[in-house]
Design a protein around this motif. Structure first.
Motif, short mmCIF file in Angstrom:
data_model
loop_
_atom_site.label_atom_id
_atom_site.label_comp_id
_atom_site.label_asym_id
_atom_site.label_seq_id
_atom_site.Cartn_x
_atom_site.Cartn_y
_atom_site.Cartn_z
N ILE A 142 0.81 -1.22 0.00
CA ILE A 142 0.00 0.00 0.00
C ILE A 142 0.85 1.28 0.00
N GLY A 143 2.16 1.15 0.02
CA GLY A 143 3.02 2.32 -0.11
C GLY A 143 3.29 3.09 1.16
N GLY A 144 2.94 2.54 2.34
CA GLY A 144 3.22 3.26 3.58
C GLY A 144 2.33 2.80 4.71
N GLN A 145 2.17 3.69 5.68
CA GLN A 145 1.41 3.33 6.88
C GLN A 145 0.05 4.00 6.92
N THR A 146 -0.86 3.31 7.61
CA THR A 146 -2.18 3.86 7.96
C THR A 146 -2.41 3.51 9.43
N GLY A 147 -3.52 3.97 9.98
CA GLY A 147 -3.86 3.59 11.34
C GLY A 147 -3.99 2.09 11.50
N ASP A 148 -4.50 1.42 10.47
CA ASP A 148 -4.63 -0.04 10.54
C ASP A 148 -3.27 -0.72 10.56
N VAL A 149 -2.33 -0.22 9.79
CA VAL A 149 -0.97 -0.77 9.80
C VAL A 149 -0.36 -0.63 11.19
N LEU A 150 -0.54 0.53 11.79
CA LEU A 150 0.02 0.76 13.12
C LEU A 150 -0.63 -0.15 14.16
N GLY A 151 -1.95 -0.32 14.07
CA GLY A 151 -2.64 -1.22 14.99
C GLY A 151 -2.16 -2.65 14.83
N ALA A 152 -2.01 -3.09 13.59
CA ALA A 152 -1.51 -4.44 13.34
C ALA A 152 -0.11 -4.62 13.89
N ALA A 153 0.74 -3.61 13.71
CA ALA A 153 2.10 -3.68 14.23
C ALA A 153 2.11 -3.81 15.74
N GLN A 154 1.23 -3.08 16.42
CA GLN A 154 1.18 -3.16 17.88
C GLN A 154 0.79 -4.56 18.34
N VAL A 155 -0.28 -5.11 17.77
CA VAL A 155 -0.74 -6.43 18.20
C VAL A 155 0.29 -7.51 17.89
N LEU A 156 0.83 -7.48 16.68
CA LEU A 156 1.76 -8.54 16.27
C LEU A 156 3.07 -8.48 17.02
N THR A 157 3.60 -7.28 17.26
CA THR A 157 4.87 -7.19 18.00
C THR A 157 4.66 -7.56 19.47
N GLU A 158 3.53 -7.18 20.05
CA GLU A 158 3.27 -7.56 21.44
C GLU A 158 3.12 -9.07 21.57
N THR A 159 2.41 -9.68 20.62
CA THR A 159 2.26 -11.13 20.64
C THR A 159 3.62 -11.81 20.50
N ALA A 160 4.47 -11.30 19.61
CA ALA A 160 5.82 -11.87 19.44
C ALA A 160 6.63 -11.75 20.72
N ALA A 161 6.52 -10.62 21.40
CA ALA A 161 7.26 -10.43 22.65
C ALA A 161 6.78 -11.38 23.73
N ILE A 162 5.46 -11.54 23.85
CA ILE A 162 4.91 -12.45 24.86
C ILE A 162 5.34 -13.89 24.58
N LEU A 163 5.28 -14.30 23.33
CA LEU A 163 5.70 -15.66 22.96
C LEU A 163 7.18 -15.88 23.29
N THR A 164 8.01 -14.91 22.97
CA THR A 164 9.44 -15.05 23.23
C THR A 164 9.72 -15.14 24.73
N LEU A 165 9.07 -14.30 25.50
CA LEU A 165 9.31 -14.31 26.94
C LEU A 165 8.77 -15.59 27.58
N SER A 166 7.67 -16.12 27.08
CA SER A 166 7.14 -17.37 27.62
C SER A 166 8.11 -18.52 27.40
N ALA A 167 8.90 -18.43 26.31
CA ALA A 167 9.89 -19.47 26.04
C ALA A 167 11.16 -19.28 26.85
#
Length: 250
Positions: free
Chosen positions: A221-246
């Protein structure tokens, strides 16, 4: 910049990213671009309330998985599911769009499709399973760290990617300023030290997922939107939680 002005910017960030009461803004109100530096700090109250929900659920005898789901439900409630909505729209747009224009059109549609549903299911399931794997309430620093680190990643994408639309939150909050990442980065680093082992790996996971989201958004899509930012927040937080659980002991 006066302390009063800074507090007004924090208040605006609270109003935008949560459903927490924040009072009224004084005139002249700050712009979203001026308040964006405070986005990572919003992870502090959100993380604390999420931790309290899991700890409270376990204290009354809930199964660890149920308590983890209660914690994620609390996070969705306090944020108005804002970032989860962004993830669903982003997944639908990227998954179902034929080209840039079609992707953006789908992302603006309030209806949710199969890609969005699956993205939400997997994100919530992975996060809940990771939190439940502790067998007890995940430490408070873990919740604070993952909540602030993921919102710092959101801020970095906001500043580093061009707006994909001529309107919307991504456009109104855009406009990088020197030192805008410093408060959030400092708080995230302090929480990483407090949370202890595994946070270095979790930061790498956050960075890797943020880069993947950024590259995908730029390509489709050529850049960021509010939806891109929201997706980044959820996905990075999930990745952090998964990593810490391991990495952290159960």
């Amino acid at each position: 910049m006066t302390q009063r002005r800074r507090s007004e910017e924090v208040r605006l960030a609270v109003m935008l990213l949560t459903r927490l009461p924040a009072g009224r803004l004084a005139n002249p109100a700050p712009s979203l671009a001026q308040a964006r530096w405070a986005f990572p700090l919003i992870g502090l109250p959100v993380g604390a309330l999420t931790w309290a929900a899991q700890a409270g659920g376990l204290a009354i005898g809930l199964d660890p998985l149920v308590a983890a789901l209660a914690a994620l439900a609390a996070a969705a409630l306090v944020t108005g599911a804002l970032h989860l909505d962004g993830l669903a729209d982003f997944a639908d747009g990227i998954g179902g769009g034929r080209d840039r224009g079609h992707c953006l059109e789908i992302m603006r549609d309030s209806r949710i499709g199969s890609y969005g549903v699956l993205a939400l299911i997997f994100a919530v399931a992975l996060a809940a399973g990771a939190l439940a794997s502790f067998g007890h309430a995940a430490p408070l620093p873990v919740f604070l760290f993952t909540a602030t680190a993921s919102r710092l990643a959101m801020l970095v994408l906001l500043d580093r990617l061009p707006p994909a639309r001529s309107d919307g939150l991504g456009r109104r909050a855009a406009g990088a300023a020197p030192g805008g990442w410093v408060p959030g980065a400092a708080v995230t680093l302090g929480l990483a030290i407090w949370a202890g082992p595994g946070t270095g790996a979790a930061l790498l996971a956050v960075a890797a997922v943020a880069i993947l989201v950024a590259r995908l958004a730029l390509r489709r899509i050529g850049g960021q939107t509010g939806d891109v930012l929201g997706a980044a927040q959820v996905l990075t937080e999930t990745a952090a939680i998964l990593t810490l659980s391991a990495c952290l002991p159960a």
